[in-house]
Design an enzyme around this catalytic site. Structure first.
Site, short mmCIF file in Angstrom:
data_model
loop_
_atom_site.label_atom_id
_atom_site.label_comp_id
_atom_site.label_asym_id
_atom_site.label_seq_id
_atom_site.Cartn_x
_atom_site.Cartn_y
_atom_site.Cartn_z
N LYS A 37 -11.09 -3.78 18.90
CA LYS A 37 -9.70 -4.17 19.13
C LYS A 37 -9.28 -3.96 20.58
O LYS A 37 -8.11 -4.14 20.91
CB LYS A 37 -8.79 -3.38 18.17
N ASN B 266 0.84 -1.20 0.00
CA ASN B 266 0.00 0.00 0.00
C ASN B 266 0.87 1.25 0.00
O ASN B 266 2.10 1.15 0.04
CB ASN B 266 -0.96 -0.02 1.20
N LYS C 262 -13.53 0.59 15.96
CA LYS C 262 -12.22 -0.10 16.07
C LYS C 262 -11.72 -0.11 17.50
O LYS C 262 -11.10 -1.07 17.95
CB LYS C 262 -11.20 0.56 15.14
N ALA D 75 1.41 1.26 11.71
CA ALA D 75 1.68 0.57 10.45
C ALA D 75 0.40 0.34 9.65
O ALA D 75 -0.68 0.15 10.22
CB ALA D 75 2.35 -0.78 10.73
N ASP E 189 -4.46 -6.37 5.17
CA ASP E 189 -5.49 -7.21 5.77
C ASP E 189 -5.50 -8.61 5.14
O ASP E 189 -5.96 -9.56 5.76
CB ASP E 189 -6.87 -6.56 5.57
N ASP F 118 -4.91 -9.92 12.77
CA ASP F 118 -5.02 -8.51 13.16
C ASP F 118 -4.17 -8.32 14.41
O ASP F 118 -4.51 -8.80 15.50
CB ASP F 118 -6.49 -8.17 13.43
N ILE F 119 -3.06 -7.62 14.25
CA ILE F 119 -2.07 -7.51 15.34
C ILE F 119 -2.66 -6.75 16.53
O ILE F 119 -2.58 -7.20 17.68
CB ILE F 119 -0.78 -6.80 14.83
N LYS G 179 8.39 -17.17 -10.99
CA LYS G 179 7.70 -15.99 -11.51
C LYS G 179 6.45 -16.42 -12.30
O LYS G 179 6.55 -17.30 -13.16
CB LYS G 179 8.65 -15.21 -12.41
N1 CTP Z 1 -3.99 -3.43 12.14
C1 CTP Z 1 -3.34 -4.52 12.67
N2 CTP Z 1 -3.29 -5.70 12.00
C2 CTP Z 1 -3.93 -5.84 10.82
C3 CTP Z 1 -4.63 -4.74 10.27
C4 CTP Z 1 -4.64 -3.56 10.95
O1 CTP Z 1 -2.76 -4.40 13.76
N3 CTP Z 1 -3.86 -6.99 10.20
C5 CTP Z 1 -4.01 -2.19 12.89
C6 CTP Z 1 -3.42 -1.03 12.15
O2 CTP Z 1 -2.04 -0.89 12.41
C7 CTP Z 1 -4.21 0.14 12.72
C8 CTP Z 1 -5.55 -0.46 13.03
O3 CTP Z 1 -5.33 -1.86 13.14
O4 CTP Z 1 -3.66 0.60 13.92
C9 CTP Z 1 -6.65 -0.20 12.03
O5 CTP Z 1 -6.26 -0.58 10.76
P1 CTP Z 1 -7.24 -0.44 9.50
O6 CTP Z 1 -6.63 -1.15 8.37
O7 CTP Z 1 -7.62 0.97 9.32
O8 CTP Z 1 -8.49 -1.17 10.00
P2 CTP Z 1 -8.94 -2.65 9.91
O9 CTP Z 1 -9.02 -3.20 11.27
O10 CTP Z 1 -8.07 -3.39 8.98
O11 CTP Z 1 -10.42 -2.53 9.38
P3 CTP Z 1 -10.94 -2.14 7.93
O12 CTP Z 1 -9.84 -2.43 6.98
O13 CTP Z 1 -12.12 -3.00 7.77
O14 CTP Z 1 -11.27 -0.70 8.02
#
Ligand code: CTP
Length: 404
Positions: free
Chosen positions: A352, A211, A348, A280, A284, A311-312, A294
């Site tokens: 979380k 990204n 969130k 970070a 997802d 999801d960390i 390749k």
């Molecule tokens: N995050 C995480 N691990 C993931 C995805 C996201 O720890 N696999 C953390 C990001 O670092 C951020 C927060 O969760 O602090 C929100 O990330 P975001 O991508 O905006 O939200 P998502 O939980 O992925 O939800 P969505 O994509 O559905 O908006």
């Protein structure tokens, strides 16, 4: 909120070392960022760099010796000592360090160091054997114990031809440490783990999904937390990160790598952070299968099957449960309207089990030096930080974390 008064007046002391050429760059760095600088040079320093150069850069007269002090005041070194918010000696030679430790006042710079009540920062520069000599090490140790900040020299090829530690730290490194010396240490003793940048999810040996995150917000948080006294670890994706050398940097590639590293640092290492800030942009999803060779273009279309990454932040929240530590801060990046952003941040926060979510828009944040954010915390408090530099946004976030 108690407003931190910014103290910025710098006395830059220069002593006799080939590294004196870096002092000009250091002076420029301070001046370009709005710090008034006055230079005091020893006689030996003038053999390496001219006072005129530093006068031109700082726009202030350069003090050289007692005898050139203006007759009107007659006590220029005391005036300088009182004027300074910080005294930084860069480069500091072995001879100068020994004399400073012993309390000599034979030249203007030594005298002003005895007279000043401002924090003192030394950036040693010398031959590796001189640096490693027991006496020099003793001198530095005692100065440290007296509260003097030492910006350790770097390793590398030295002007004298030797290879080893002794090269003066870079102007940036000195700058970061001087900022720390000038700042209230409200994060002293706090261990802060920050993640930043994008993750990369491999498709095949030459391709990945990622990204547009630049990592700048997390880097700003790391720099500012360091400035405020924190012990900082930065886990970052594959983006360049320029931070003080005291910030421990761990580079990762994929979301899974980041997950492993964050878990290790949070629960298994000695770090045991007090605060975790997940800045970070973690992917997802990742490709379900990674091709070992390749992928060739054979068909008109190609579908990639993706699977969810862990999801960390959510995992940290679940493991912490009702425990207040570590404090957990996440980000929410959205593309819609403000109301939706705040709603997402709230959602969130709950999902979380975080303490605060920093909401921002992709268009305001990605790859820019500025950002506009909304802070939503577990107490239901919500506030906006209008568009400003990421360093300022970082400080607002750190201010709010202190109040959680
Ligand atoms: N995050 C995480 N691990 C993931 C995805 C996201 O720890 N696999 C953390 C990001 O670092 C951020 C927060 O969760 O602090 C929100 O990330 P975001 O991508 O905006 O939200 P998502 O939980 O992925 O939800 P969505 O994509 O559905 O908006």
């Amino acid at each position: 909120m108690a407003q931190r008064v910014e103290r910025r007046k710098i006395v830059l002391g220069i002593t006799g070392s080939i590294a004196a050429y870096k002092s000009a760059e250091l002076a420029r760095l301070f001046v370009s960022r709005g710090y008034p600088v006055k230079v005091a040079m020893t006689e030996a320093a003038r053999e390496f760099i001219s006072a005129l150069t530093l006068e031109a850069i700082t726009g202030n007269p350069v003090s050289t010796d007692f005898w050139s002090e203006s007759a009107a005041s007659g006590i220029g070194h005391i005036e300088l000592a009182d004027w300074a918010d910080a005294v930084v000696v860069a480069p500091a030679s072995a001879d100068f360090i020994a004399k400073y430790r012993a309390g000599f006042a034979e030249n203007q710079l030594l005298a002003l160091l005895l007279a000043t009540r401002a924090p003192v920062i030394l950036a040693p520069a010398m031959n590796v054997n001189m640096y490693e000599h027991q006496r020099t090490q003793e001198n530095l140790r005692e100065l440290k114990e007296r509260g003097v900040q030492i910006v350790d020299p770097e390793e590398g090829v030295l002007a004298c031809g030797w290879n080893g530690r002794g090269r003066m730290a870079s102007p940036w490194e000195v700058f970061y440490n001087v900022r720390r010396g000038l700042s209230e240490q409200d994060y002293a003793g706090k261990k802060v783990l920050i993640t930043t940048g994008p993750t990369r999810e491999a498709i095949d040996p030459v391709r990945f999904i990622s990204n547009r995150s630049s990592g700048k917000m997390g880097v700003a948080l790391a720099r500012e937390a360091f400035r405020r006294g924190a012990d900082v670890t930065l886990i970052h994706g594959q983006v360049p990160v320029k931070v003080p050398s005291a910030v421990r940097c761990l580079e990762v590639t994929s979301a899974e790598d980041m997950y492993q590293q964050v878990m290790r640092e949070t629960y298994e290492s000695e770090l045991q952070p007090d605060i975790v800030i997940m800045a970070a942009a973690v992917a997802d999803y990742r490709p379900k299968d990674v091709s070992h060779s390749k992928i060739k273009k054979l068909d008109e279309s190609l579908s990639l099957a993706l699977v969810r990454n862990k999801d960390i932040l959510k995992e940290l929240g679940a493991r912490r449960a009702d425990n207040p530590r570590p404090v957990l801060v996440g980000f929410a990046v959205e593309t819609g309207e403000i109301d939706e952003l705040i709603e997402e941040a709230r959602e969130k926060l709950q999902r979380k089990n975080a303490d605060m979510i920093v909401g921002n828009f992709a268009a305001d944040a990605f790859d820019l030096d500025t950002n506009r954010v909304w802070l939503v915390d577990k107490h239901g408090k919500q506030s906006e930080v209008a568009t400003t530099f990421k360093s300022r946004v970082a400080n607002k976030i750190l201010d709010r974390i202190r109040k959680l």
